[in-house]
Enzyme design. Structure first.
Site, PDB file in Angstrom:
ATOM      1  N   ARG A  99      -9.703   1.091   8.469  1.00 37.50           N
ATOM      2  CA  ARG A  99      -9.268  -0.280   8.751  1.00 37.50           C
ATOM      3  C   ARG A  99     -10.356  -1.070   9.469  1.00 37.50           C
ATOM      4  O   ARG A  99     -10.138  -2.236   9.785  1.00 37.50           O
ATOM      5  CB  ARG A  99      -8.046  -0.200   9.674  1.00 37.50           C
ATOM      6  CG  ARG A  99      -6.767  -0.758   9.110  1.00 37.50           C
ATOM      7  CD  ARG A  99      -5.749  -0.570  10.211  1.00 37.50           C
ATOM      8  NE  ARG A  99      -4.515  -1.211   9.985  1.00 37.50           N
ATOM      9  CZ  ARG A  99      -3.475  -0.621   9.398  1.00 37.50           C
ATOM     10  NH1 ARG A  99      -3.574   0.580   8.894  1.00 37.50           N
ATOM     11  NH2 ARG A  99      -2.335  -1.267   9.316  1.00 37.50           N
ATOM     12  N   ARG A 118      11.847  -5.645   5.064  1.00 40.13           N
ATOM     13  CA  ARG A 118      11.597  -4.227   4.744  1.00 40.13           C
ATOM     14  C   ARG A 118      12.521  -3.323   5.562  1.00 40.13           C
ATOM     15  O   ARG A 118      12.651  -3.453   6.762  1.00 40.13           O
ATOM     16  CB  ARG A 118      10.148  -3.855   5.066  1.00 40.13           C
ATOM     17  CG  ARG A 118       9.923  -2.334   4.961  1.00 40.13           C
ATOM     18  CD  ARG A 118       8.477  -1.947   5.039  1.00 40.13           C
ATOM     19  NE  ARG A 118       7.830  -2.361   6.266  1.00 40.13           N
ATOM     20  CZ  ARG A 118       6.528  -2.219   6.474  1.00 40.13           C
ATOM     21  NH1 ARG A 118       5.754  -1.685   5.547  1.00 40.13           N
ATOM     22  NH2 ARG A 118       5.988  -2.624   7.617  1.00 40.13           N
ATOM     23  N   LYS A 149       0.832  -1.214   0.000  1.00 41.20           N
ATOM     24  CA  LYS A 149       0.000   0.000   0.000  1.00 41.20           C
ATOM     25  C   LYS A 149       0.863   1.260   0.000  1.00 41.20           C
ATOM     26  O   LYS A 149       0.692   2.151  -0.818  1.00 41.20           O
ATOM     27  CB  LYS A 149      -0.925   0.049   1.235  1.00 41.20           C
ATOM     28  CG  LYS A 149      -1.852  -1.128   1.372  1.00 41.20           C
ATOM     29  CD  LYS A 149      -2.738  -1.003   2.598  1.00 41.20           C
ATOM     30  CE  LYS A 149      -2.004  -0.961   3.931  1.00 41.20           C
ATOM     31  NZ  LYS A 149      -1.281  -2.190   4.282  1.00 41.20           N
ATOM     32  N   ARG A 171      -0.635  -8.766  13.266  1.00 46.46           N
ATOM     33  CA  ARG A 171      -1.193  -7.729  12.373  1.00 46.46           C
ATOM     34  C   ARG A 171      -2.001  -8.364  11.247  1.00 46.46           C
ATOM     35  O   ARG A 171      -3.038  -7.843  10.840  1.00 46.46           O
ATOM     36  CB  ARG A 171      -0.062  -6.858  11.795  1.00 46.46           C
ATOM     37  CG  ARG A 171       0.404  -5.781  12.772  1.00 46.46           C
ATOM     38  CD  ARG A 171       1.816  -5.335  12.488  1.00 46.46           C
ATOM     39  NE  ARG A 171       2.005  -4.707  11.197  1.00 46.46           N
ATOM     40  CZ  ARG A 171       3.167  -4.634  10.570  1.00 46.46           C
ATOM     41  NH1 ARG A 171       4.245  -5.173  11.118  1.00 46.46           N
ATOM     42  NH2 ARG A 171       3.275  -4.019   9.417  1.00 46.46           N
ATOM     43  N   ARG A 209      11.244  -1.263  11.124  1.00 51.37           N
ATOM     44  CA  ARG A 209      10.156  -0.844  12.001  1.00 51.37           C
ATOM     45  C   ARG A 209      10.025  -1.802  13.175  1.00 51.37           C
ATOM     46  O   ARG A 209      10.197  -3.005  13.018  1.00 51.37           O
ATOM     47  CB  ARG A 209       8.842  -0.801  11.215  1.00 51.37           C
ATOM     48  CG  ARG A 209       8.558   0.545  10.616  1.00 51.37           C
ATOM     49  CD  ARG A 209       7.393   0.550   9.683  1.00 51.37           C
ATOM     50  NE  ARG A 209       6.189  -0.120  10.168  1.00 51.37           N
ATOM     51  CZ  ARG A 209       5.043  -0.182   9.473  1.00 51.37           C
ATOM     52  NH1 ARG A 209       4.971   0.387   8.295  1.00 51.37           N
ATOM     53  NH2 ARG A 209       3.995  -0.791   9.964  1.00 51.37           N
TER      54      ARG A 209
HETATM   55  P1  AP5 Z   1       4.860  -1.582   1.944  1.00 47.67           P
HETATM   56  O1  AP5 Z   1       4.520  -0.744   0.779  1.00 47.67           O
HETATM   57  O2  AP5 Z   1       5.624  -0.961   3.051  1.00 47.67           O
HETATM   58  O3  AP5 Z   1       3.547  -2.338   2.488  1.00 47.67           O
HETATM   59  P2  AP5 Z   1       2.280  -1.781   3.276  1.00 47.67           P
HETATM   60  O4  AP5 Z   1       1.080  -2.397   2.625  1.00 47.67           O
HETATM   61  O5  AP5 Z   1       2.326  -0.296   3.371  1.00 47.67           O
HETATM   62  O6  AP5 Z   1       2.499  -2.480   4.668  1.00 47.67           O
HETATM   63  P3  AP5 Z   1       2.534  -1.866   6.165  1.00 47.67           P
HETATM   64  O7  AP5 Z   1       3.252  -2.888   7.020  1.00 47.67           O
HETATM   65  O8  AP5 Z   1       3.071  -0.489   6.188  1.00 47.67           O
HETATM   66  O9  AP5 Z   1       1.047  -1.906   6.514  1.00 47.67           O
HETATM   67  P4  AP5 Z   1       0.436  -1.870   7.875  1.00 47.67           P
HETATM   68  O10 AP5 Z   1      -0.968  -1.836   7.470  1.00 47.67           O
HETATM   69  O11 AP5 Z   1       0.773  -2.969   8.816  1.00 47.67           O
HETATM   70  O12 AP5 Z   1       1.167  -0.682   8.625  1.00 47.67           O
HETATM   71  P5  AP5 Z   1       0.716   0.756   9.020  1.00 47.67           P
HETATM   72  O13 AP5 Z   1       1.913   1.593   9.063  1.00 47.67           O
HETATM   73  O14 AP5 Z   1      -0.439   1.176   8.205  1.00 47.67           O
HETATM   74  O15 AP5 Z   1       5.672  -2.861   1.382  1.00 47.67           O
HETATM   75  C1  AP5 Z   1       6.209  -3.839   2.264  1.00 47.67           C
HETATM   76  C2  AP5 Z   1       7.582  -4.315   1.737  1.00 47.67           C
HETATM   77  O16 AP5 Z   1       7.377  -5.004   0.503  1.00 47.67           O
HETATM   78  C3  AP5 Z   1       8.570  -3.191   1.434  1.00 47.67           C
HETATM   79  O17 AP5 Z   1       9.866  -3.591   1.752  1.00 47.67           O
HETATM   80  C4  AP5 Z   1       8.418  -2.956  -0.092  1.00 47.67           C
HETATM   81  O18 AP5 Z   1       9.609  -2.461  -0.656  1.00 47.67           O
HETATM   82  C5  AP5 Z   1       8.087  -4.365  -0.564  1.00 47.67           C
HETATM   83  N1  AP5 Z   1       7.201  -4.392  -1.733  1.00 47.67           N
HETATM   84  C6  AP5 Z   1       6.091  -3.631  -1.934  1.00 47.67           C
HETATM   85  N2  AP5 Z   1       5.492  -3.959  -3.104  1.00 47.67           N
HETATM   86  C7  AP5 Z   1       6.247  -4.959  -3.635  1.00 47.67           C
HETATM   87  C8  AP5 Z   1       6.148  -5.732  -4.838  1.00 47.67           C
HETATM   88  N3  AP5 Z   1       5.155  -5.539  -5.735  1.00 47.67           N
HETATM   89  N4  AP5 Z   1       7.083  -6.666  -5.053  1.00 47.67           N
HETATM   90  C9  AP5 Z   1       8.093  -6.872  -4.178  1.00 47.67           C
HETATM   91  N5  AP5 Z   1       8.257  -6.174  -3.035  1.00 47.67           N
HETATM   92  C10 AP5 Z   1       7.332  -5.236  -2.768  1.00 47.67           C
HETATM   93  O19 AP5 Z   1       0.160   0.522  10.500  1.00 47.67           O
HETATM   94  C11 AP5 Z   1       1.013   0.196  11.586  1.00 47.67           C
HETATM   95  C12 AP5 Z   1       0.194   0.120  12.872  1.00 47.67           C
HETATM   96  O20 AP5 Z   1      -0.409   1.411  13.151  1.00 47.67           O
HETATM   97  C13 AP5 Z   1      -0.989  -0.858  12.854  1.00 47.67           C
HETATM   98  O21 AP5 Z   1      -0.605  -2.177  13.160  1.00 47.67           O
HETATM   99  C14 AP5 Z   1      -1.904  -0.230  13.926  1.00 47.67           C
HETATM  100  O22 AP5 Z   1      -1.455  -0.537  15.210  1.00 47.67           O
HETATM  101  C15 AP5 Z   1      -1.712   1.269  13.696  1.00 47.67           C
HETATM  102  N6  AP5 Z   1      -2.699   1.802  12.743  1.00 47.67           N
HETATM  103  C16 AP5 Z   1      -2.426   2.363  11.525  1.00 47.67           C
HETATM  104  N7  AP5 Z   1      -3.559   2.736  10.894  1.00 47.67           N
HETATM  105  C17 AP5 Z   1      -4.574   2.414  11.751  1.00 47.67           C
HETATM  106  C18 AP5 Z   1      -5.994   2.527  11.667  1.00 47.67           C
HETATM  107  N8  AP5 Z   1      -6.595   3.036  10.565  1.00 47.67           N
HETATM  108  N9  AP5 Z   1      -6.740   2.106  12.718  1.00 47.67           N
HETATM  109  C19 AP5 Z   1      -6.169   1.608  13.824  1.00 47.67           C
HETATM  110  N10 AP5 Z   1      -4.819   1.440  13.961  1.00 47.67           N
HETATM  111  C20 AP5 Z   1      -4.034   1.838  12.931  1.00 47.67           C
HETATM  112 MG    MG Z   2       2.635   1.122   4.951  1.00 48.70          MG
END
Ligand code: AP5
Ligand code: MG
Length: 225
Positions: free
Chosen positions: A93, A132, A18, A176, A165
């Site tokens: 979410r 990552r 994402k 997660r 992270r």
């Molecule tokens: P990346 O693009 O970083 O993936 P992502 O989908 O953004 O994954 P996240 O781990 O950031 O999502 P998340 O939902 O857990 O975290 P968030 O920060 O939102 O890609 C991942 C890796 O793969 C990278 O190394 C990239 O280079 C590689 N990659 C990407 N595409 C690729 C491809 N096509 N081929 C090969 N490699 C590829 O949330 C963190 C925490 O915050 C949550 O757990 C929660 O506690 C809190 N939080 C955040 N939002 C909310 C909400 N709305 N409500 C409640 N709690 C929340």
């Molecule tokens: Mg992300």
């Protein structure tokens, strides 16, 4: 309503890509990239009360309570740079977050034009999160195969240090993904029923996924209300 500010909401499990795609699309469209996870991590860095509260949930791989999250994102969407559009990544979410978003956008005269859902199998999600690396300075993410990179971030002249992270450890990753299946996956149906969802495989290369997204976005500009 030609002048209505339109947004794109990225949906997908942790590690689906994402953030990777949202950053590129936001740059392309010249609109802000709003990642709820990044907003929490920024609060954490600044040591705010909200950041300290969020950390207790993030460290466990649980969701931060809806009221806190909705308030934070609504406040961000009300800022002037969202007048011409916005990209949401990681929000909503939960179904209550999606309903609150619909209500807030209606009040602000904004709407959602497209919800790309990036589908990736669980074993690949775990693999990606384990490898990552994130830039401390600009937030860019990199896939590294095994060892920590020796060089820093090289994105657009940035030379920030790279780090992993705190929630990118196997135990929290697993939690997660479980939380995603239970609380976030119902949003696939929520947005499909509203005719906004496009489902695509996030298992292709980053560039290939991006090309498919560009086509979908171009078409969505001429559809809908
Ligand atoms: P990346 O693009 O970083 O993936 P992502 O989908 O953004 O994954 P996240 O781990 O950031 O999502 P998340 O939902 O857990 O975290 P968030 O920060 O939102 O890609 C991942 C890796 O793969 C990278 O190394 C990239 O280079 C590689 N990659 C990407 N595409 C690729 C491809 N096509 N081929 C090969 N490699 C590829 O949330 C963190 C925490 O915050 C949550 O757990 C929660 O506690 C809190 N939080 C955040 N939002 C909310 C909400 N709305 N409500 C409640 N709690 C929340
Ligand atoms: Mg992300």
């Amino acid at each position: 309503m030609a002048n209505k500010s339109r947004g794109i909401v990225f949906l997908g499990a942790p590690g689906a890509g994402k953030g990777t795609q949202a950053v590129m699309v936001a740059k392309d469209l010249d609109v802000p990239h709003i990642s709820s996870g990044d907003l929490f991590r920024d609060h954490l860095k600044r040591g705010t009360e909200l950041g300290k509260l969020a950390q207790t949930f993030m460290d466990k791989g649980e969701l931060v309570p809806d009221d806190v999250t909705i308030g934070m994102v609504k406040e961000r969407l009300g800022q002037p740079d969202c007048l011409n559009g916005f990209i949401l990544d990681g929000f909503p979410r939960t179904v209550p977050q999606a309903e609150a978003l619909d209500a807030a956008l209606a009040e602000m005269g904004k709407c959602i034009s497209l919800v790309p859902y990036l589908r990736v199998r669980e074993s690949m999600l775990m693999e990606r999160l384990t490898h990552r690396w994130t830039c401390k300075a600009c937030g860019a993410v990199f896939p590294y195969e095994a060892q920590p990179p020796r060089t820093g971030c090289k994105k657009e002249h940035c030379d920030g240090d790279l780090y992993q992270r705190a929630d990118d450890n196997p135990e929290t990753q697993k939690r997660r993904i479980e939380v995603y299946m239970k609380q976030t996956a119902p949003l696939i149906t929520y947005y499909r029923q509203r005719g906004l969802l496009i489902e695509l495989s996030g298992e292709h290369t980053i560039d290939y996924v991006y090309r498919i997204l560009q086509d979908a976005i171009a078409i969505s500009k001429y559809c809908g209300e």
